[in-house]
Design an enzyme around this catalytic site. Structure first.
Site, short mmCIF file in Angstrom:
data_model
loop_
_atom_site.label_atom_id
_atom_site.label_comp_id
_atom_site.label_asym_id
_atom_site.label_seq_id
_atom_site.Cartn_x
_atom_site.Cartn_y
_atom_site.Cartn_z
N ARG A 148 0.86 -1.19 0.00
CA ARG A 148 0.00 0.00 0.00
C ARG A 148 0.89 1.23 0.00
O ARG A 148 1.86 1.30 0.76
CB ARG A 148 -0.88 -0.02 1.25
CG ARG A 148 -1.95 1.04 1.24
CD ARG A 148 -2.70 1.09 2.57
NE ARG A 148 -2.04 1.98 3.51
CZ ARG A 148 -2.63 2.50 4.60
NH1 ARG A 148 -3.89 2.19 4.88
NH2 ARG A 148 -1.97 3.30 5.41
N TYR A 160 -3.42 11.38 6.31
CA TYR A 160 -3.59 10.00 6.73
C TYR A 160 -2.52 9.11 6.10
O TYR A 160 -2.21 9.24 4.92
CB TYR A 160 -4.98 9.47 6.32
CG TYR A 160 -5.02 7.98 6.49
CD1 TYR A 160 -5.13 7.43 7.75
CD2 TYR A 160 -4.81 7.14 5.41
CE1 TYR A 160 -5.05 6.07 7.94
CE2 TYR A 160 -4.74 5.78 5.58
CZ TYR A 160 -4.86 5.25 6.84
OH TYR A 160 -4.75 3.90 7.02
N ASP A 211 -5.24 3.81 0.04
CA ASP A 211 -6.36 4.05 0.96
C ASP A 211 -6.75 5.53 0.91
O ASP A 211 -5.95 6.39 1.27
CB ASP A 211 -5.93 3.65 2.38
CG ASP A 211 -7.10 3.62 3.36
OD1 ASP A 211 -8.21 4.08 3.00
OD2 ASP A 211 -6.90 3.12 4.49
N HIS A 213 -9.28 6.69 2.60
CA HIS A 213 -9.74 6.95 3.97
C HIS A 213 -10.99 7.84 4.01
O HIS A 213 -11.06 8.83 4.75
CB HIS A 213 -8.60 7.52 4.83
CG HIS A 213 -8.57 6.96 6.22
ND1 HIS A 213 -9.13 7.62 7.28
CD2 HIS A 213 -8.07 5.80 6.71
CE1 HIS A 213 -8.95 6.88 8.38
NE2 HIS A 213 -8.32 5.77 8.06
N GLU A 237 -9.15 1.97 -1.71
CA GLU A 237 -9.89 1.65 -0.47
C GLU A 237 -10.67 2.84 0.07
O GLU A 237 -10.20 3.98 0.01
CB GLU A 237 -8.84 1.20 0.56
CG GLU A 237 -9.38 0.97 1.95
CD GLU A 237 -8.26 0.54 2.90
OE1 GLU A 237 -7.22 0.03 2.43
OE2 GLU A 237 -8.43 0.71 4.12
N GLU A 263 -13.73 -1.40 6.55
CA GLU A 263 -13.00 -1.64 7.80
C GLU A 263 -13.79 -1.16 9.01
O GLU A 263 -13.55 -1.63 10.12
CB GLU A 263 -11.61 -1.00 7.75
CG GLU A 263 -11.61 0.51 7.70
CD GLU A 263 -10.21 1.09 7.52
OE1 GLU A 263 -9.42 0.53 6.75
OE2 GLU A 263 -9.93 2.11 8.15
N ARG A 284 -13.73 -5.34 3.59
CA ARG A 284 -12.64 -5.19 4.57
C ARG A 284 -13.03 -5.41 6.02
O ARG A 284 -12.24 -5.18 6.94
CB ARG A 284 -12.02 -3.80 4.41
CG ARG A 284 -11.16 -3.75 3.18
CD ARG A 284 -10.39 -2.48 3.02
NE ARG A 284 -9.72 -1.97 4.19
CZ ARG A 284 -8.65 -2.52 4.75
NH1 ARG A 284 -8.12 -3.62 4.27
NH2 ARG A 284 -8.10 -1.96 5.81
N GLU A 340 -4.52 -7.23 5.24
CA GLU A 340 -3.65 -6.11 5.60
C GLU A 340 -2.73 -6.53 6.75
O GLU A 340 -3.16 -7.22 7.67
CB GLU A 340 -4.50 -4.91 6.04
CG GLU A 340 -3.69 -3.67 6.41
CD GLU A 340 -4.58 -2.49 6.82
OE1 GLU A 340 -5.76 -2.70 7.15
OE2 GLU A 340 -4.07 -1.35 6.78
N TRP A 403 -12.27 12.13 8.84
CA TRP A 403 -10.88 11.71 8.99
C TRP A 403 -10.74 10.30 8.50
O TRP A 403 -10.53 9.61 7.90
CB TRP A 403 -10.38 11.76 10.43
CG TRP A 403 -8.93 11.39 10.47
CD1 TRP A 403 -7.88 12.19 10.15
CD2 TRP A 403 -8.38 10.11 10.78
NE1 TRP A 403 -6.71 11.49 10.23
CE2 TRP A 403 -6.98 10.19 10.61
CE3 TRP A 403 -8.93 8.87 11.16
CZ2 TRP A 403 -6.12 9.14 10.82
CZ3 TRP A 403 -8.09 7.81 11.37
CH2 TRP A 403 -6.68 7.93 11.22
O1 EZ4 Z 1 -7.14 4.37 10.10
O2 EZ4 Z 1 -7.06 1.34 11.97
O3 EZ4 Z 1 -6.47 0.63 6.29
N1 EZ4 Z 1 -6.19 0.95 7.40
C1 EZ4 Z 1 -6.70 2.03 8.04
C2 EZ4 Z 1 -6.27 2.21 9.46
C3 EZ4 Z 1 -7.27 2.98 10.31
C4 EZ4 Z 1 -7.05 2.70 11.77
C5 EZ4 Z 1 -8.11 3.38 12.63
O4 EZ4 Z 1 -8.09 2.90 13.92
O5 EZ4 Z 1 -7.45 2.77 7.47
O6 EZ4 Z 1 -5.00 2.84 9.50
CO CO Z 2 -8.21 1.88 5.66
#
Ligand code: EZ4
Ligand code: CO
Length: 403
Positions: A148, A160, A211, A213, A237, A263, A284, A340, A403
């Site tokens: 990643r 992030y 990702d 996020h 992702e 996730e 996920r 992951e 976030w």
């Molecule tokens: O931000 O697990 O793909 N992984 C992620 C992680 C999440 C954290 C949050 O607790 O997006 O890094």
């Molecule tokens: Co993630």
């Protein structure tokens, strides 16, 4: 029948906070389950201590499904991250007990191995594209088949996925939430050049992931996915928040970049439409936040009908107990896709000795009976809980953002 005699909630902070449930039986065998919910750990600990543990005492530890249904249906208030993490911890611990009593690793109880090991992806990151690529080359040397990539965004102080220590990313970093600044337009421009440079440096044999996020609107995600098509990502992702599952239709209309999400999902219902309409390629959800091994199996079987594969979350806030459970699940699930893997610190690994191992880009849970992971309670007691929040994001004009 193995009777549950005690259940203990262990909160420890070897580098970061973890909540672990230890269920004991009158046959001398115990089991472990991860109950960590990053930034909200004590809510799950209280839910377990106050409302779950009293219901467990005296029950038959073999009746995993019945206990699951008792805790899910019996609460009346269904789903949600706190409830489902607590149920997951019980479920995981009972699978661990069943494996130990049977003398078999959990993956054998789940149908046996479908593959030699579980392909994992590592996390390369850096403030600049050069740093990120440099870090990715290191992962390639270590044998990772999938990496990643997250890089700093020019014009933003932090983002992030980019860590101070490039090998151990830990976003829950402060006693009160850190406030970061976000700009979608700056971010959108920064990602395609990263993957362009990555293909030049890393070649085409390694899988590359990214990702987002949860930070784009569906149409922005469609644009980014399309811009990334030339680099053939394994997945993009969390392109957009998934509360509105139908929003993924718009992304799908615009790009063939594979999509992963989930996730933060807690149950099969969070993904039902996404899966039925084939709006995603990878789900996920993972053991600790989605009701344990039992519920995740149902989710994976449902996903298999629609060609959706698993790609379980595996950041450092998921403890080695969850990692072990995810590997037993992945090894024995036919539509496993990828897992992951963010390495835990040495401090964490010392508190949770485990049998899982990495070799040639694959991870194997090992063949110890049960999950093959333990907790050193004496060592755990030395690390006191420390409140730690995930950051929050604001736009450049101060508006609260995802976030
Ligand atoms: O931000 O697990 O793909 N992984 C992620 C992680 C999440 C954290 C949050 O607790 O997006 O890094
Ligand atoms: Co993630």
């Amino acid at each position: 029948m193995p009777k549950i005699t005690a259940a203990k909630v262990i909160v420890t902070s070897p580098g970061r906070n973890f909540v672990t449930l230890k269920i004991e039986t009158d046959e001398g065998v115990y089991g472990l389950g991860d109950a960590t919910l990053n930034g909200r750990e004590l809510a799950v600990a209280a839910y377990l201590n106050d409302h779950v543990v009293p219901c467990l005492i005296g029950r038959d530890a073999h009746r995993i499904e019945d206990v699951w249904q008792f805790l899910y249906r019996g609460a009346y208030w269904r789903r949600g991250p706190v409830t489902m993490s607590a149920i997951a911890a019980v479920d995981t611990a009972l699978w661990d007990i069943k494996g130990k009593l049977a003398g078999l690793p959990v993956y054998q109880l789940l149908g046996g191995a479908c593959r030699e090991g579980c392909m994992v992806y590592g996390h390369a990151n850096g403030k600049t594209i050069e740093e990120t690529i440099d870090n990715a080359l290191h992962y390639q040397e270590l044998g990772y088949k999938a990496i990643r990539l997250q890089s700093g965004v020019p014009g933003l102080n932090s983002t992030y996925g980019v860590s101070k220590d490039r090998y151990f990313y830990e976003p829950a970093d402060a006693d009160l939430p850190t406030e970061n600044v976000w700009s979608t337009s700056k971010y959108m421009r920064s990602v395609p050049p990263l993957f362009d440079a990555a293909r030049d440096a890393l070649g085409w044999d390694v899988h590359l992931l990214h990702d987002v996020h949860h930070r784009l609107t569906p149409i922005e995600a469609g644009r980014l996915g399309r811009d990334l098509e030339p680099y053939r990502l394994f997945w993009m992702e969390d392109a957009t928040p998934a509360e509105g599952q139908a929003n993924f239709r718009l992304i799908r209309q615009h790009t063939t970049t594979p999509l992963a999400v989930g996730e933060i999902f807690n149950s099969i219902w969070d993904a039902k439409q996404l899966i039925e309409e084939q709006l995603i390629d990878y789900i996920r959800a993972t053991v600790v936040h989605a009701g344990g091994i039992s519920h995740l199996r149902k989710l994976a079987s449902f996903a298999d009908l629609y060609n959706v594969r698993t790609g379980c979350h595996g950041a450092t806030d998921l403890s080695p107990v969850c990692m072990a459970a995810a590997l037993h699940f992945g090894l024995s699930t036919t539509n496993f896709g990828i897992q992951e893997y963010m390495r835990h610190t040495e401090e964490t690994d010392a508190v949770f000795p485990h049998h899982y191992r990495f070799a040639d880009g694959l991870m194997h849970p090992g063949d110890a009976p049960g999950l093959g992971v333990d907790i050193d309670e004496e060592l755990a007691a030395k690390y006191e809980y420390k409140r730690a929040y995930l950051p929050v994001n604001r736009l450049e004009d101060g508006t609260m953002f995802h976030w």
